[in-house]
Design a protein around this motif. Structure first.
Motif, PDB file in Angstrom:
ATOM      1  N   ILE A   1      -0.288  -0.594  -6.793  1.00 59.71           N
ATOM      2  CA  ILE A   1      -0.786   0.085  -5.596  1.00 59.71           C
ATOM      3  C   ILE A   1      -1.608   1.285  -6.050  1.00 59.71           C
TER       4      ILE A   1
ATOM      5  N   ILE B   1       6.089  -0.536  -0.475  1.00 55.87           N
ATOM      6  CA  ILE B   1       5.202  -0.292   0.663  1.00 55.87           C
ATOM      7  C   ILE B   1       5.993   0.035   1.923  1.00 55.87           C
TER       8      ILE B   1
ATOM      9  N   SER C   1      -6.290   2.323   0.007  1.00 58.65           N
ATOM     10  CA  SER C   1      -5.400   1.750  -1.008  1.00 58.65           C
ATOM     11  C   SER C   1      -5.854   0.359  -1.411  1.00 58.65           C
TER      12      SER C   1
ATOM     13  N   ILE D   1      -4.100  -3.041  -3.288  1.00 58.20           N
ATOM     14  CA  ILE D   1      -2.823  -3.617  -3.705  1.00 58.20           C
ATOM     15  C   ILE D   1      -3.051  -4.962  -4.391  1.00 58.20           C
TER      16      ILE D   1
END
Length: 404
Positions: free
Chosen positions: A59, A172, A113, A115
């Motif tokens: 992440i 998360i 972000s 991921i």
């Protein structure tokens, strides 16, 4: 955003684990680890904050004016002998978004972000969507860590060896993004055949996977008369073709037998036992439940005809999910602003977006897949289509970032 750099980076990194037979970047093997290291190097060079959770999910955050996040995600692991585009494309597109922000000194309202989810494919460790499942609370750690591959290596051990075993606090579920976007190839023929540049999924169809075991009597092939045989493979074969024919007669249903194991599996013995998996997918839950009842009925009927025994076991179910209406609308607005022809549709393949709906407002973007081929080395999407998808992703991020 540099479209040429994006295409170059995609082709360079997707070559890691590429062989004459296709991509071999199976979850947490040497190639998956290598490309993860390359990804983190680039992210580090951008000054991104990089976190790893206890599922091995990477992440990376580029801070915005506020803590609310817009997350972009997918996966870099492949199936054995797979293609270059499935999952990998979405991660590379997200990487280019972050690069563009840094390059142009853009300060967004939301934190952005990226991921990379672990073991999305489920080809080494079953089930699929394992990384997104653990980080969103669908699976517990004890269950995930205990799963073994064909060589008896646990997911926990593979994660430790990879160097990507992170902390539970980075999950998360503890820092939920406001929005989640996933850019992906369609993995089907609709967009290409109908002349659309972009697909906007309304959701992901439901999936049920079960196992059928047909039991007969193994015996020497030569001496056993044909009318005395209890051949489990004959029964399984009849079942496979019958369930295929049923699915053909039923709209909005897909049925696939993907794994077949037989014993003793030698040329000169009648198969005494066959175990197979049945994958049922549909938009409507009722269609899937009806198909499962029909599969059980067919299995029992065929077993009776062939003097066999049959057992059925449920493996797992993933219910249909629908994506956030406002996010879908924003993706549509992005397509219109870019002048790209789009189609609303459903995803017939599972994606990490499935579990992200539990913690975020989700939308997906599809680009055409040539001939609809996926999970194969022949999987292909053009550079032009990839860039179109990147543009829609970037515009969607921009529009979402403007929402209060």
């Amino acid at each position: 955003m540099d479209e040429n750099r994006f295409v170059e980076t995609f082709h360079k990194l997707s070559n890691i684990g590429w062989t004459e037979e296709g991509a071999m970047r199976v979850a947490l093997n040497e190639y998956d680890i290598q490309v993860r290291i390359e990804l983190t190097k680039i992210l580090s060079s951008l000054g991104a904050e990089i976190k790893v959770d206890d599922a091995g999910n990477i992440i990376a955050n580029i801070a915005g004016e506020k803590e609310d996040k817009i997350a972009i995600g997918s996966h870099m692991d492949s199936v054995p002998y797979g293609g270059k585009y499935d999952g990998f494309y979405g991660v590379m597109a997200g990487l280019e978004i972050l690069r563009g922000l840094r390059e142009h000194g853009v300060r967004t309202n939301h934190t952005i972000s990226l991921i990379d989810f672990t073991n999305e494919e489920g080809s080494r460790f079953k089930p699929s969507l394992m990384g997104s499942g653990l980080t969103t609370g669908v699976f517990n750690r004890e269950y995930v860590y205990s799963i073994v591959d064909k060589d008896g290596i646990t997911f926990e051990k593979a994660l430790e060896r990879s160097g990507f075993l992170g902390n539970e606090s980075n999950r998360i579920i503890h820092d939920k993004p406001k929005f989640y976007l996933e850019l992906h190839i369609e993995q089907g023929p609709v967009l290409e055949e109908e002349g659309y540049q972009i697909g906007i999924p309304l959701g992901i169809v439901g999936l049920t996977v079960c196992e059928f075991k047909f039991k007969g009597q193994s015996s020497q092939a030569g001496p056993t008369p044909m009318d005395r045989r209890r051949d489990a493979l004959v029964g399984a074969s009849k079942f496979i073709t019958n369930i295929r024919d049923y699915a053909r007669r039923t709209s909005d249903l897909r049925a696939t037998v993907g794994i077949v194991n037989l014993k003793p599996n030698i040329y000169n013995a009648i198969p005494g036992e066959v175990t197979l998996t049945l994958d049922l997918r549909s938009i409507e839950k009722e269609d899937r439940e009806r198909a499962l009842r029909e599969a059980k009925r067919l299995a029992e009927e065929i077993a009776d005809q062939e003097k066999l025994e049959v057992e059925e076991k449920h493996l797992w179910t993933a219910e249909q999910v629908k994506f956030d209406k406002e996010v879908v609308s924003v993706i549509e607005k992005a397509c219109n602003q870019l002048g790209l022809k789009y189609k609303f549709l459903y995803s017939w393949a599972g994606h990490d977006a499935q579990y992200m709906t539990r913690v975020s407002r989700v939308g997906m973007i599809f680009i055409p897949s040539h001939l609809g081929i996926s999970h194969s080395k022949e999987e292909y999407s053009s550079d032009r289509d990839m860039v179109n998808g990147l543009r829609v992703l970037a515009k969607t991020v921009e529009l979402l970032d403007g929402l209060t």
